[in-house]
Design a protein around this motif. Structure first.
Motif, mmCIF file in Angstrom:
data_model
loop_
_atom_site.group_PDB
_atom_site.id
_atom_site.type_symbol
_atom_site.label_atom_id
_atom_site.label_comp_id
_atom_site.label_asym_id
_atom_site.label_seq_id
_atom_site.Cartn_x
_atom_site.Cartn_y
_atom_site.Cartn_z
ATOM 1 N N ALA A 38 -0.758 -52.892 -30.145
ATOM 2 C CA ALA A 38 -2.177 -52.940 -30.507
ATOM 3 C C ALA A 38 -2.779 -54.299 -30.153
ATOM 4 O O ALA A 38 -3.917 -54.372 -29.681
ATOM 5 C CB ALA A 38 -2.350 -52.644 -31.992
ATOM 6 N N ALA A 39 -2.024 -55.368 -30.371
ATOM 7 C CA ALA A 39 -2.524 -56.708 -30.029
ATOM 8 C C ALA A 39 -2.773 -56.816 -28.531
ATOM 9 O O ALA A 39 -3.807 -57.331 -28.100
ATOM 10 C CB ALA A 39 -1.530 -57.767 -30.487
ATOM 11 N N LEU A 117 -1.976 -53.588 -14.171
ATOM 12 C CA LEU A 117 -0.949 -53.669 -15.216
ATOM 13 C C LEU A 117 -1.561 -53.496 -16.605
ATOM 14 O O LEU A 117 -0.972 -52.842 -17.471
ATOM 15 C CB LEU A 117 -0.204 -55.003 -15.130
ATOM 16 C CG LEU A 117 0.719 -55.173 -13.937
ATOM 17 C CD1 LEU A 117 1.274 -56.593 -13.886
ATOM 18 C CD2 LEU A 117 1.842 -54.151 -13.987
ATOM 19 N N GLY A 118 -2.737 -54.055 -16.812
ATOM 20 C CA GLY A 118 -3.415 -53.896 -18.104
ATOM 21 C C GLY A 118 -3.811 -52.453 -18.368
ATOM 22 O O GLY A 118 -3.640 -51.948 -19.478
ATOM 23 N N LEU A 119 -4.339 -51.789 -17.346
ATOM 24 C CA LEU A 119 -4.709 -50.382 -17.514
ATOM 25 C C LEU A 119 -3.485 -49.515 -17.784
ATOM 26 O O LEU A 119 -3.541 -48.602 -18.614
ATOM 27 C CB LEU A 119 -5.469 -49.880 -16.285
ATOM 28 C CG LEU A 119 -6.871 -50.458 -16.100
ATOM 29 C CD1 LEU A 119 -7.430 -50.060 -14.732
ATOM 30 C CD2 LEU A 119 -7.789 -50.017 -17.219
ATOM 31 N N ILE A 120 -2.385 -49.792 -17.117
ATOM 32 C CA ILE A 120 -1.139 -49.066 -17.376
ATOM 33 C C ILE A 120 -0.684 -49.303 -18.807
ATOM 34 O O ILE A 120 -0.267 -48.377 -19.508
ATOM 35 C CB ILE A 120 -0.046 -49.470 -16.365
ATOM 36 C CG1 ILE A 120 -0.389 -48.926 -14.982
ATOM 37 C CG2 ILE A 120 1.329 -48.979 -16.815
ATOM 38 C CD1 ILE A 120 0.488 -49.469 -13.867
ATOM 39 N N LEU A 126 -1.856 -45.706 -25.584
ATOM 40 C CA LEU A 126 -2.484 -44.461 -26.026
ATOM 41 C C LEU A 126 -1.499 -43.300 -25.978
ATOM 42 O O LEU A 126 -1.464 -42.452 -26.875
ATOM 43 C CB LEU A 126 -3.711 -44.167 -25.166
ATOM 44 C CG LEU A 126 -4.870 -45.163 -25.337
ATOM 45 C CD1 LEU A 126 -5.967 -44.875 -24.320
ATOM 46 C CD2 LEU A 126 -5.400 -45.132 -26.752
ATOM 47 N N TYR A 127 -0.677 -43.264 -24.936
ATOM 48 C CA TYR A 127 0.333 -42.212 -24.836
ATOM 49 C C TYR A 127 1.292 -42.282 -26.027
ATOM 50 O O TYR A 127 1.607 -41.266 -26.647
ATOM 51 C CB TYR A 127 1.103 -42.370 -23.520
ATOM 52 C CG TYR A 127 2.241 -41.396 -23.372
ATOM 53 C CD1 TYR A 127 2.006 -40.076 -22.999
ATOM 54 C CD2 TYR A 127 3.553 -41.796 -23.610
ATOM 55 C CE1 TYR A 127 3.045 -39.178 -22.865
ATOM 56 C CE2 TYR A 127 4.600 -40.897 -23.485
ATOM 57 C CZ TYR A 127 4.347 -39.589 -23.116
ATOM 58 O OH TYR A 127 5.367 -38.714 -22.995
#
Length: 132
Positions: A38-39, A117-120, A126-127
């Motif tokens: 989460a952080a 990398l951030g989007l992954i 979320l997954y």
């Protein structure tokens, strides 16, 4: 960010990664998993917005990679500093040449890689939230 996020994801997906992880990793505190992820998700989304989605910086703020700010950006983003430098006659002293094409390309590659990398990472967070 990579240490926090990486360790959070490793802890979150410990079962899937257990064949490749040392036994001590699996005994770590289970509460660390969602907090770390989460952080990282929060840090990434705030930086993503500030670095990419603000209209005046779209598609990417290159200052972090080039170390150079245009006079227009200085005037708009730091008006008090700009006015002080102008009043003191020091604007010419801080004037720099524009960044080279190579420096801009390097910044785009590094920034784009960090963005992917951030989007992954956000996708994996979320997954993990919705499947775990």
């Amino acid at each position: 960010m990579f240490i926090i996020g990486g360790s959070g994801l490793v802890l979150w997906f410990a079962e899937a990664l257990s064949p490749w992880l040392p036994a001590g990793v699996q005994r770590l505190h289970p509460g660390a998993r969602p907090r770390g992820a989460a952080a990282v998700g929060f840090i990434f989304t705030i930086h993503f917005f500030n670095g990419h989605l603000r209209p005046e910086k779209f598609p990417m703020d290159m200052v972090i990679f080039t170390g150079r700010l245009t006079e227009h950006e200085l005037r708009e983003e730091r008006p008090l500093e700009y006015e002080r430098l102008r009043r003191e006659g020091r604007l010419a002293a801080i004037e720099a040449t524009p960044p080279s094409a190579g420096a801009l390309a390097f910044g785009r590659v590094i920034g784009g890689t960090a963005l992917v990398l951030g989007l992954i990472t956000v996708f994996l967070i979320l997954y993990g939230l919705f499947t775990g």
